[in-house]
Design an enzyme around this catalytic site. Structure first.
Site, PDB file in Angstrom:
ATOM      1  N   ASP A   1     101.059   5.054  67.101  1.00 27.85           N
ATOM      2  CA  ASP A   1     100.312   4.429  68.300  1.00 27.85           C
ATOM      3  C   ASP A   1     100.157   2.907  68.084  1.00 27.85           C
ATOM      4  OD1 ASP A   1      99.981   7.061  68.288  1.00 27.85           O
ATOM      5  OD2 ASP A   1      97.935   6.889  68.820  1.00 27.85           O
TER       6      ASP A   1
ATOM      7  N   GLN B   1      99.333   2.355  64.105  1.00 24.39           N
ATOM      8  CA  GLN B   1      98.948   3.494  63.182  1.00 24.39           C
ATOM      9  C   GLN B   1     100.172   3.510  61.978  1.00 24.39           C
ATOM     10  OE1 GLN B   1      96.321   6.579  63.559  1.00 24.39           O
ATOM     11  NE2 GLN B   1      95.776   4.297  63.893  1.00 24.39           N
TER      12      GLN B   1
HETATM   13  C1  FRU Z   1      98.093   9.815  69.371  1.00 20.89           C
HETATM   14  C2  FRU Z   1      97.307  10.010  68.143  1.00 20.89           C
HETATM   15  C3  FRU Z   1      95.856   9.613  68.610  1.00 20.89           C
HETATM   16  C4  FRU Z   1      95.115   9.462  66.966  1.00 20.89           C
HETATM   17  C5  FRU Z   1      96.250   8.795  66.262  1.00 20.89           C
HETATM   18  C6  FRU Z   1      96.474   9.430  64.897  1.00 20.89           C
HETATM   19  O1  FRU Z   1      99.412   9.770  68.723  1.00 20.89           O
HETATM   20  O2  FRU Z   1      97.300  11.437  67.962  1.00 20.89           O
HETATM   21  O3  FRU Z   1      95.080  10.425  69.350  1.00 20.89           O
HETATM   22  O4  FRU Z   1      94.082   8.527  67.038  1.00 20.89           O
HETATM   23  O5  FRU Z   1      97.475   9.437  66.791  1.00 20.89           O
HETATM   24  O6  FRU Z   1      97.157   8.679  64.034  1.00 20.89           O
END
Ligand code: FRU
Length: 452
Positions: free
Chosen positions: A23, A39
């Site tokens: 994300d 992420q």
């Molecule tokens: C969405 C998600 C979010 C979480 C993150 C973890 O892709 O599952 O809800 O914060 O990725 O990497």
């Protein structure tokens, strides 16, 4: 930098030193400079290992400089992952809010028990290089009692002198919800209300974003657990938006009709544009990404400009192609219908349709438009030199098509129909530069080589 660069994109954010990206997080612009966090799992391309925030900056949203991973899962508040979140910028100070994921040791299901979802605040006065100590501004005890341990992904904004936050959640009864909080100081938060549908629409809503656009209120979110319905909801998890009218959620509309789009986030830049970036990937997706073999997986989309438009008496959101793409335009080649273009790895095809059916082919990726059905299909035939790595077909009802923009950046395809009224986003894995082949008597246009 990944050395086997066969599939490295040239003007998109991707985990250039290896590992996995998901994300987009903490999107903002400060003193002209755009900041994109995301992420980032540096340990392995398959996404296993620790979850950090990676950080890239750009002056033009096309040339990105990787600044490292300033947020690490290194405290008791976030030791199993610095999960998704957003940025709030005030007087040059960047405040980042994110979910600290903690799994307690023990025999838990980690859905109804055993998981802490801390809402963490950190501040930076040097553009995201260093941050204040992590502070939990909310913990599980602060969330509504009927919410499971799955509540995360704070999106924060300021409105009329007050701060607001939305979190995505799964109730103990497995219903997706968004919880709206408010605060006078960004540290003390109180629950305002729950936004959800009357009947369950999936068991979990991830990555919410609530914003005004063109005088209307929209709630963007990513529902998990929505079943496919004909040509709708064909991916494993969905990403779309509701219009919000008097607190009622209406007309869920998918953001994207391709194979690889999830967890988008929007922000307003210094020009006042609402920009929008998605993850060009999806958890648990059945489609492989061959770049994993050379050490990295997934990338972010090109930023898109959100604008409203009216269709069938409803206000919808278009994702306009980033106008800055023109900065990369190199030599233009006129499209000659029925013939192959020169081979390309990075290009922007700007195609007009005067009417009638058409098809556009790049490797075995084909776009087919049927005017009688008003339907666009994105198909990979998976014969011979397939570039889809197992991706099959996706379809959307699009009405009359007068414009098509195709942006290819080595291993990504972003296809904008009618100036972004519908978008198809997909990863592709060509072994070499390929020609674009068009067919259709109403087609004309040009292909710009994109030079970075
Ligand atoms: C969405 C998600 C979010 C979480 C993150 C973890 O892709 O599952 O809800 O914060 O990725 O990497």
């Amino acid at each position: 930098m990944i050395t086997d660069s066969k599939w490295n994109p040239k003007f998109h954010v991707f985990p250039q030193n290896g590992g996995w990206a998901n994300d987009p997080n903490g999107l903002c612009q400060i003193n002209g400079l755009y900041h994109v966090f995301y992420q980032y799992r540096p340990d392995a391309a398959d996404g296993s290992g620790r979850v950090f925030w990676g950080h890239s900056v750009s002056e033009d949203l096309l040339h990105w400089e990787f600044k490292g991973a300033p947020i690490a899962p290194d405290t008791d508040l976030d030791k199993n992952g610095a999960y998704s979140g957003s940025a709030l910028v005030e007087n040059g100070v960047m405040k980042l809010f994110y979910t600290g994921n903690v799994k307690l040791p023990g025999d838990y299901d980690y859905t109804t028990a055993g998981r802490l979802s801390n809402t963490i605040l950190v501040e930076s006065r040097d553009g995201g290089a260093t941050f204040t100590p992590k502070k939990a501004v909310m913990t599980n005890a602060d969330y509504p009692a009927d919410i499971s341990c799955h509540i995360r992904d704070p999106k924060v904004w300021k409105e009329d002198g007050k701060y607001y936050m939305v979190l995505g959640a799964r109730t103990k009864a497995d219903k997706g919800e968004v919880i709206l909080f408010s605060s006078n100081d960004t540290e003390h938060w109180k629950t305002e209300k729950v936004l959800t549908t009357k009947d369950p629409f999936g068991y979990m809503w991830e990555c919410p974003d609530l914003f005004m656009l063109g005088g209307r209120k929209f709630l963007s979110l990513c529902p998990q657990g929505v079943k496919a319905d004909g040509i709708l909801y064909n991916n494993i998890y969905q990403s779309g938006y509701f219009t919000v009218d008097n607190g009622q959620l209406q007309d869920f509309t998918e953001w994207d009709r391709g194979f690889d789009f999830y967890a988008p986030q929007s922000f307003v830049d210094e020009q006042g544009r609402r920009l929008f970036i998605g993850w060009m990937g999806m958890s648990d997706s059945p489609f492989p990404n061959p770049s994993t073999k050379v050490g990295w997986q997934h990338m972010l989309t090109l930023p898109r400009v959100l604008e409203t438009y009216e269709k069938d008496g409803k206000t919808k959101i278009a994702q306009r192609l980033l106008p800055e793409i023109g900065l990369l335009h190199g030599a233009a080649e006129e499209i000659k219908v029925g013939t192959d273009s020169r081979p390309y790895s990075c290009f922007h095809a700007e195609i007009e349709n005067a009417g009638g059916d058409f098809s556009v082919r790049f490797g075995d990726m084909e776009l087919h438009y049927s005017q009688a059905q008003g339907r666009m299909a994105l198909l990979f035939t998976n014969w011979g030199n397939s570039i889809g790595a197992g991706r099959s077909g996706r379809r959307a009802i699009v009405g009359d098509v007068h414009k098509l923009d195709i942006v290819i950046d080595v291993s990504s395809a972003e296809i904008f129909v009618n100036d972004g009224e519908e978008v198809f986003t997909t990863r592709i894995y060509p072994e070499s530069a390929l020609p674009l082949h068009t067919y259709g008597k109403g087609l004309s246009g040009r292909i710009y080589e994109l030079n970075v």
